[in-house]
Design a protein around this motif. Structure first.
Motif, PDB file in Angstrom:
ATOM      1  N   TYR A 147       0.866  -1.175   0.000  1.00 43.94           N
ATOM      2  CA  TYR A 147       0.000   0.000   0.000  1.00 43.94           C
ATOM      3  C   TYR A 147       0.899   1.221   0.000  1.00 43.94           C
ATOM      4  O   TYR A 147       1.996   1.196   0.571  1.00 43.94           O
ATOM      5  N   LYS A 148       0.466   2.273  -0.648  1.00 47.81           N
ATOM      6  CA  LYS A 148       1.308   3.472  -0.810  1.00 47.81           C
ATOM      7  C   LYS A 148       0.629   4.702  -0.219  1.00 47.81           C
ATOM      8  O   LYS A 148       1.135   5.350   0.684  1.00 47.81           O
ATOM      9  N   LEU A 149      -0.565   5.010  -0.776  1.00 50.07           N
ATOM     10  CA  LEU A 149      -1.210   6.275  -0.444  1.00 50.07           C
ATOM     11  C   LEU A 149      -1.726   6.315   0.991  1.00 50.07           C
ATOM     12  O   LEU A 149      -1.836   7.388   1.579  1.00 50.07           O
ATOM     13  N   VAL A 150      -2.040   5.173   1.555  1.00 44.50           N
ATOM     14  CA  VAL A 150      -2.558   5.157   2.920  1.00 44.50           C
ATOM     15  C   VAL A 150      -1.428   5.073   3.946  1.00 44.50           C
ATOM     16  O   VAL A 150      -1.679   5.070   5.150  1.00 44.50           O
ATOM     17  N   SER A 151      -0.197   5.011   3.478  1.00 48.77           N
ATOM     18  CA  SER A 151       0.941   4.839   4.386  1.00 48.77           C
ATOM     19  C   SER A 151       1.319   6.143   5.081  1.00 48.77           C
ATOM     20  O   SER A 151       1.207   7.229   4.520  1.00 48.77           O
ATOM     21  N   LYS A 152       1.793   5.997   6.310  1.00 46.39           N
ATOM     22  CA  LYS A 152       2.297   7.161   7.039  1.00 46.39           C
ATOM     23  C   LYS A 152       3.683   7.552   6.549  1.00 46.39           C
ATOM     24  O   LYS A 152       4.223   8.578   6.964  1.00 46.39           O
ATOM     25  N   LYS A 153       4.257   6.739   5.686  1.00 43.20           N
ATOM     26  CA  LYS A 153       5.629   7.029   5.269  1.00 43.20           C
ATOM     27  C   LYS A 153       5.729   8.306   4.453  1.00 43.20           C
ATOM     28  O   LYS A 153       6.771   8.920   4.397  1.00 43.20           O
ATOM     29  N   TRP A 154       4.662   8.656   3.782  1.00 41.96           N
ATOM     30  CA  TRP A 154       4.736   9.916   3.020  1.00 41.96           C
ATOM     31  C   TRP A 154       3.882  11.009   3.649  1.00 41.96           C
ATOM     32  O   TRP A 154       4.172  12.188   3.503  1.00 41.96           O
ATOM     33  N   LYS A 155       2.812  10.609   4.347  1.00 43.96           N
ATOM     34  CA  LYS A 155       1.918  11.622   4.890  1.00 43.96           C
ATOM     35  C   LYS A 155       1.986  11.580   6.404  1.00 43.96           C
ATOM     36  O   LYS A 155       1.427  10.681   7.045  1.00 43.96           O
ATOM     37  N   VAL A 156       2.669  12.523   6.971  1.00 45.65           N
ATOM     38  CA  VAL A 156       2.839  12.515   8.412  1.00 45.65           C
ATOM     39  C   VAL A 156       1.633  13.153   9.092  1.00 45.65           C
ATOM     40  O   VAL A 156       1.233  12.767  10.184  1.00 45.65           O
ATOM     41  N   LYS A 157       1.035  14.112   8.436  1.00 46.93           N
ATOM     42  CA  LYS A 157      -0.111  14.791   9.042  1.00 46.93           C
ATOM     43  C   LYS A 157      -1.309  13.848   9.107  1.00 46.93           C
ATOM     44  O   LYS A 157      -1.599  13.128   8.157  1.00 46.93           O
ATOM     45  N   PRO A 158      -2.012  13.857  10.231  1.00 48.25           N
ATOM     46  CA  PRO A 158      -3.157  12.952  10.366  1.00 48.25           C
ATOM     47  C   PRO A 158      -4.294  13.333   9.421  1.00 48.25           C
ATOM     48  O   PRO A 158      -4.471  14.502   9.088  1.00 48.25           O
TER      49      PRO A 158
END
Lengths: 307, 307, 307, 307
Positions: D39-50
């Motif tokens: 999974y890519k888009l749901v990962s916290k690896k790129w999106k740190v903001k909740p």
């Protein structure tokens, strides 16, 4: 260094890479193998030849062969033993199973006849030319049972009783290790490694069903495990369909299936009157069912051999 | 009241006890049964005669018989289809499997050729006298696929997609329902009850391995389930050893084992070059392996029949 | 008849219905209860008052209270022991965990310092006023360890080692039984029944995660089990979040969660330098993490108490 | 390329290594991340903001916050709806749960009031200023339900109904995806990836218990999963203790525990008279129990926030 009753092995473990040439020219070294699994001595990676376990009097269990072991869940009485022995003789079966120490979930359940039962049973079996396999539950029983047993069985609840395995490594009688109730294939092989590295190479492994969410059957017989074990180890693999499915009517199809999956033997429960058995009656065959299944198992093994 | 393509059934459910004589003398009632399970119409308790599914042109799947279905995981190209058809013809196989709609855990994986792939495949298969079985994933595909399929397959992730089951109940083509990834035997039968009670009696059930803690194999093939299903239902039970163990080298022993456990058929994956397959290559047999296994399966079924 | 260190119990089991008035008027009988579960003495059905286990020096574990036990997976050296003791004293913790006999899947892994390690550890702990809990693996160790331990721990692989349980029933020191790797709640209670019916009432139960198909965590912590056990038994229930999830970063949330689920105590792994620990480093907290978690656990227990 | 309602994403997948500088200087690229998970888009690896999901009227669900959703298993009648709404208003709850399409194992069970029930419910809820969450079972229901729902729920049996997920990706209303009955954490995230990559970023994940061998509880609530999900994804994670344990008396401790494990919200079942509920009565709280639990949940969240 592991010294077994059959040979000497030097096991090196560690995380560093290793140049096997460094020890290859040393005196007394006949062969070197690299085994990347956690288990080493029980792996097929170094020992291609199948393990043969000779019980004497022409009774042999071997990887690639086929042996049947049958008998009641619990040893109950002289009369019961005699009847089972008679049934086995009629069907040409040479190994009798039975329990005198019974692991029971509840302390209030029948726990078996103990050493007196074993002595009586062994005596009757020996007179009939029958070998016996029976469960050992703790270290102190190993010596006690020694004169009266041909194969020690380690039950599913003791697969990771490492002290028991250590001590069985020092004994010169064969040991059959059952897979844990939720044990992995690798854990079973590592448990066998305990006994082998303790010095006892005469080992059998037994698939007896695992615990899953499915409640229509007592356990879920994992025949995948038999196929996988046959590739991973040189030890004989035995199938226990009685515990594997736990319902009398289905013991035969699972027994036959396990032969096709590659089992080197089948162990199952039989009793003159299963409905009166002290334990496991619901999965025990009567003698008529047993005879029918024995014949079919032999034909199934013949077919597998022809492939 | 359930009206299927074969007959009319009046199902009464409820918690109250019931005197069947009250309706027994009513006009038009030919037979009455009490089925205490959650599933009724798929139960062997009222229908002792095995279900026979006639696909036409002499191709029949029946409880108690034996059919083989083989083919690639995914339909990939005309060339691939022709080669598989050639292989099946050589081995006397009449049903080809293959996926054009692929359920994939990740949205970025190959999802199949879709309806165009199906049309091409069906055309080529029909010319060769081969029936096809392929997965339907959603309601809207049922009509779309209708002209181009012989058996609809419901995959393990859709076993409890009740809307899909409802709609398949209205179709006059056979449906094979795979057991859920962690579905119980009773849930599988209840899913079949959806289709049957919707009007479609032409049903197959398929064991394809369940999810357990054991990670040495892709799934844990539950051959117990085949033995149990054979007693509970009059529907044919098919074994899928490819998914059941998920490792090429072990597909054959599990296929043979499942026949001994009672399977009425085997579905497996084959491809000219498994290592180049778009999906499931690790569990797909090449044609040589496939031919060998087909022969052995037939001999195993013959032996079972002789019992 | 069961005679424990605290009282005398007469247990009657059987399948027949029974008129309790028949024995109710007999001399010496103070109370009669019917317990339909397989386990009797550990059930809350007869004993409503919570069990209190007094370790002396004001250290008490009780159902409804909250105790913390912390320490390394393995006892390694005097230096290591002193550092952990210092850490516990700073945080007001009175019970230290640690292993000197380590059950390991592979015979080639570190198996613990054994009895010498235990003697050293006990000496140092006693001087510091700290009680110790440590695993006993086999019957012969019970007597050997007796002078040097405050609580015997039965590990997950020995939950159904019935001989060990029998012998621990004869000892006058507390026993903590961990749930089996795939043990049911009822099996855990039946294992406790072994010890209790053997004569030893001072028992703790411990949830430490079960084996499931989920491989993202080492085990699946079953907090449902804590909630259920709190209703079924009068024995204190301890949570082991370190093994329950097996990943350092998640030990704290699972520890706090288990308090809200009803745990009477938490046992966890801490080490000055987890990355250098002989075993289980990946799930062991350093002292800073440990201190933070201890404070939060106390606040969480306070909140639960306020409800 | 993925275009969602909030932004544009270019996803590259493949097995080759890749120099991100090659695309980094291209026009219109604002940021580049490498995500090695499936999974890519749901990962916290790129999106740190909740992720924050705004339902309007001040009702917000956000990662790191805490929301409560409550209501009956099935919507039954106007009277029932009014009573639950009254209960929610009294307790300051803004989101009501309820089912109008019920997935049931057996075709003969109550399957819900359908779209008429939904229309009535939505009308009453809207008048009261309450948002609703309800299960969507198939693609054709998405449009039908659209005017009458605030959050679509994907049930545990549909977590891998990929067509449904695809279509929900095209909708501009939030979606809550429940973990599959035996779904892994990674599978849940991959299912979310379907919806996100389809264009809908407004996603919630829900842990509702998994299937294990333990039969003392309906499911095994996996609080480990909540702790792990909180690290892996920026999406809010909701806990469903009602299904997670399935027994009324234990819903509260599991709800409180899940907050400590990190849940961003709790969804639970409540009914004026659980014993008369059409479904799931055994795990449904009455209003008194519900009120008590709501207060305790809020205090537990406050404590967590204070850490």
């Amino acid at each position: 260094t592991v010294i077994t009753q059959k040979g000497e092995y030097l096991i090196g473990t560690g995380k560093k890479d290793f140049d096997i040439r460094e020890i290859g020219h040393m005196e007394g070294i006949s062969d070197i193998h690299i085994v990347s699994d956690d288990y080493k001595l029980v792996s097929k990676k170094w020992k291609v030849k199948p393990t043969i376990i000779d019980l004497g009097d022409g009774v042999v269990i071997e990887e690639g062969g086929f042996q049947i072991m049958a008998g009641p869940c619990s040893i109950e009485s002289e009369d019961q033993i005699r009847k089972v022995i008679g049934h086995l003789k009629e069907n040409g079966i040479s190994i009798m199973r039975g329990g005198v120490y019974k692991p029971r979930s509840s302390p209030y359940s029948f726990r078996g006849l103990g050493i007196e039962g074993l002595q009586l049973w062994y005596q009757l079996a020996k007179e009939a030319g029958i070998k016996i396999i029976t469960e050992v539950m703790q270290v102190s029983q190993i010596a006690e049972m020694y004169p009266y047993t041909d194969i020690y069985q380690v039950g599913a609840r003791n697969t990771q009783n490492f002290n028991l395995l250590d001590e069985l490594g020092k004994v010169d009688k064969p040991v059959m290790i059952k897979r844990g109730i939720s044990g992995t294939i690798d854990e079973l092989l590592s448990s066998a490694e305990y006994v082998f590295s303790g010095g006892n190479e005469r080992l059998l492994l037994c698939e007896r069903g695992i615990r899953t969410y499915e409640s229509a059957t007592r356990n879920t017989m994992d025949l995948n495990a038999i196929a996988v074990l046959k590739e991973k180890t040189h030890l004989p693999v035995i199938s226990d369909p009685s515990h594997g499915i736990g319902i009398r009517d289905f013991v035969e199809p699972i027994a036959l299936a396990s032969i096709m999956a590659g089992a080197d033997g089948v162990i199952f429960e039989t009793h003159e009157k299963p409905e009166e058995a002290y334990s496991d009656g619901q999965q025990t065959l009567n003698f008529e069912e047993s005879t029918k299944m024995i014949n079919r198992m032999r034909k199934t093994f013949e077919l597998r051999e022809s492939f």
